[in-house]
Design an enzyme around this catalytic site. Structure first.
Site, PDB file in Angstrom:
ATOM      1  N   PHE A 135      -1.066   3.323  -5.795  1.00  0.00           N
ATOM      2  CA  PHE A 135       0.103   2.838  -5.056  1.00  0.00           C
ATOM      3  C   PHE A 135       0.902   1.925  -5.968  1.00  0.00           C
ATOM      4  CE2 PHE A 135       2.503  -0.054  -2.356  1.00  0.00           C
ATOM      5  CZ  PHE A 135       3.180   0.861  -1.578  1.00  0.00           C
ATOM      6  N   ASP A 220      -0.866  -2.038 -13.261  1.00  0.00           N
ATOM      7  CA  ASP A 220      -0.242  -2.576 -12.062  1.00  0.00           C
ATOM      8  C   ASP A 220      -1.259  -3.535 -11.445  1.00  0.00           C
ATOM      9  OD1 ASP A 220       0.586  -3.125  -9.497  1.00  0.00           O
ATOM     10  OD2 ASP A 220       1.237  -1.072  -9.060  1.00  0.00           O
ATOM     11  N   LYS A 249       2.341  -9.809  -5.318  1.00  0.00           N
ATOM     12  CA  LYS A 249       1.661 -10.324  -4.124  1.00  0.00           C
ATOM     13  C   LYS A 249       1.221 -11.797  -4.164  1.00  0.00           C
ATOM     14  CE  LYS A 249       0.322  -6.095  -1.826  1.00  0.00           C
ATOM     15  NZ  LYS A 249       0.676  -4.879  -2.562  1.00  0.00           N
TER      16      LYS A 249
END
Ligand SMILES: *Cc1c(COP(=O)(O)O)cnc(C)c1O
Length: 396
Positions: A135, A220, A249
């Site tokens: 993702f 990532d 995040k």
């Protein structure tokens, strides 16, 4: 039940699914709904509110910055942005930083860097090898880079230049590499894919392959970075570092931010190549500065390791009592409880009713990602609720 869900249904574009709860306040690991009911927050704004809710130091950092200077654009120098960049460089393997507002934007920047690098240093190579179940975000280019076809199929045609291979399969990566390959893009632990940890040695093999081929390695670390796995960066657990790393995040404790970090040879942006109106604004970078100092220089990482092991042990003990429990995966405070049946959404609903927020990241995986500051008592309490939730679902 509050009227918020009914009001939402009339005016909001329902592009996602929500749990039937309206949250109004938080403190530490706990949040409260609009009827005063308390929940232990093991979703953490999707692994984002790394110091929990209403952390007094973060409240002070943000309040003081918004009362001083909160936004002026990147046409000017600002102090918190440069201080956060310096701190990121000091505590990582990278030389340069560019700030964004989200994980998807950070990945966009990383992909642009890799494509420009390919133009400059690899005869125009532009392909990026990504992995199935990965993702990387919801913008057009990052869904095109995401190994979950249902996220991009409604919006075709995809951005060209992405190739997919199975995660944790070094032979597949080797076979997919061509003269057109510019980079390999990976999460060191797949988060949204279901908390998938690759086999020991895989990431080091990928690094060696990239070096042998002269291509870039991009991690990532939007979900795994900034302490989530028990080390400041996920890559530290594999013993090798990528050329480019993205963060978002947890970096500013739940204040929106994104960052792309690169080693000197991969930091190929020149003035005019990229930009962002809000990226790196004083408000989000002051928040990031406070959070990164706490995590990199305080005792938060030790807590992630201890509470992570405690969580793993207690979740694993459920295996003995519930045949439906298959196992536990993850690292640090990113854990997945794997089930033999597709009952994760039912277990999560039952936990919600009992005062625990958790996430059914896959139909058969319950994901737990509490604040990095979670206490031992809170971990025990959460697992006890999860146990009751499991019992209620299996016995119903
Ligand atoms: C959440 C996530 C993203 C996307 O971040 P947004 O801030 O939602 O754009 C990208 N990559 C990974 C690994 C993520 O977990």
């Amino acid at each position: 039940m509050s009227d918020i869900p009914a009001r939402e249904a009339k005016v909001f574009m329902q592009a996602g699914r929500r749990m039937p709860v309206t949250l109004v306040r938080g403190e530490g690991t706990r949040v409260w709904d609009d009827e005063g009911k308390a929940y232990l927050d093991f979703v953490d704004g999707i692994a984002s509110t790394s110091l929990g809710h209403a952390d007094p130091g973060l409240v002070e950092a943000v309040s003081s910055q918004i009362g001083t200077l909160h936004h002026v654009s990147n046409l000017f120098y600002t102090v918190p942005q440069i201080e956060l960049a310096e701190l990121l460089v000091k505590h990582s393997a990278f030389d340069r930083v560019y700030f964004q507002n989200s994980g998807a934007e950070a990945n966009e920047a990383a992909i642009k860097l890799a494509r420009k690098w390919g133009q400059l240093h690899r005869n125009g190579a532009y392909e990026i090898i990504s992995t199935t179940n990965s993702f990387h975000g919801r913008t057009m280019m990052t869904v095109s880079a995401t190994g979950t076809p249902r996220y991009r199929e409604p919006f075709g045609p995809s951005v060209p230049g992405f190739v997919f291979v199975d995660y944790d399969d070094i032979e597949a990566l080797r076979a997919a590499t061509t003269p057109q390959t510019a980079a390999i893009l990976l999460e060191p632990v797949q988060g949204e894919g279901g908390v998938n940890v690759p086999a020991e040695g895989y990431l080091a093999q990928v690094r060696a392959w990239c070096d042998a081929q002269g291509i870039l390695l991009i991690y990532d670390e939007v979900q795994t970075g900034v302490g989530r796995l028990g080390t400041l960066w996920g890559y530290q657990q594999s013993g090798v570092a990528p050329d480019i790393m993205t963060l978002a995040k947890g970096l500013a404790g739940g204040v929106p931010i994104g960052a792309v970090l690169a080693k000197e040879h991969a930091a190929v942006f020149e003035p005019g190549d990229h930009g962002s109106t809000f990226g790196g604004n004083p408000l989000s970078t002051a928040a990031g500065l406070y959070v990164l100092r706490r995590i990199a220089e305080g005792d938060v990482l030790a807590n992630v390791q201890e509470r992570g092991e405690q969580l793993e042990r207690s979740l694993a003990s459920l295996e003995d009592r519930f045949p439906v429990v298959k196992g536990v995966r993850g690292r640090g405070l990113l854990r997945g409880l794997e089930l033999h049946e597709d009952i994760a959404p039912d277990v999560v609903s039952a936990a919600l009713a009992r005062g625990l927020l958790a996430n059914p990241v896959r139909p058969n995986v319950v994901r737990l990602m509490p604040p990095l500051t979670v206490s031992a008592t809170e971990v025990d309490e959460a697992v006890a609720i999860l146990e009751q939730a499991l019992a209620s679902v299996v016995n119903s």
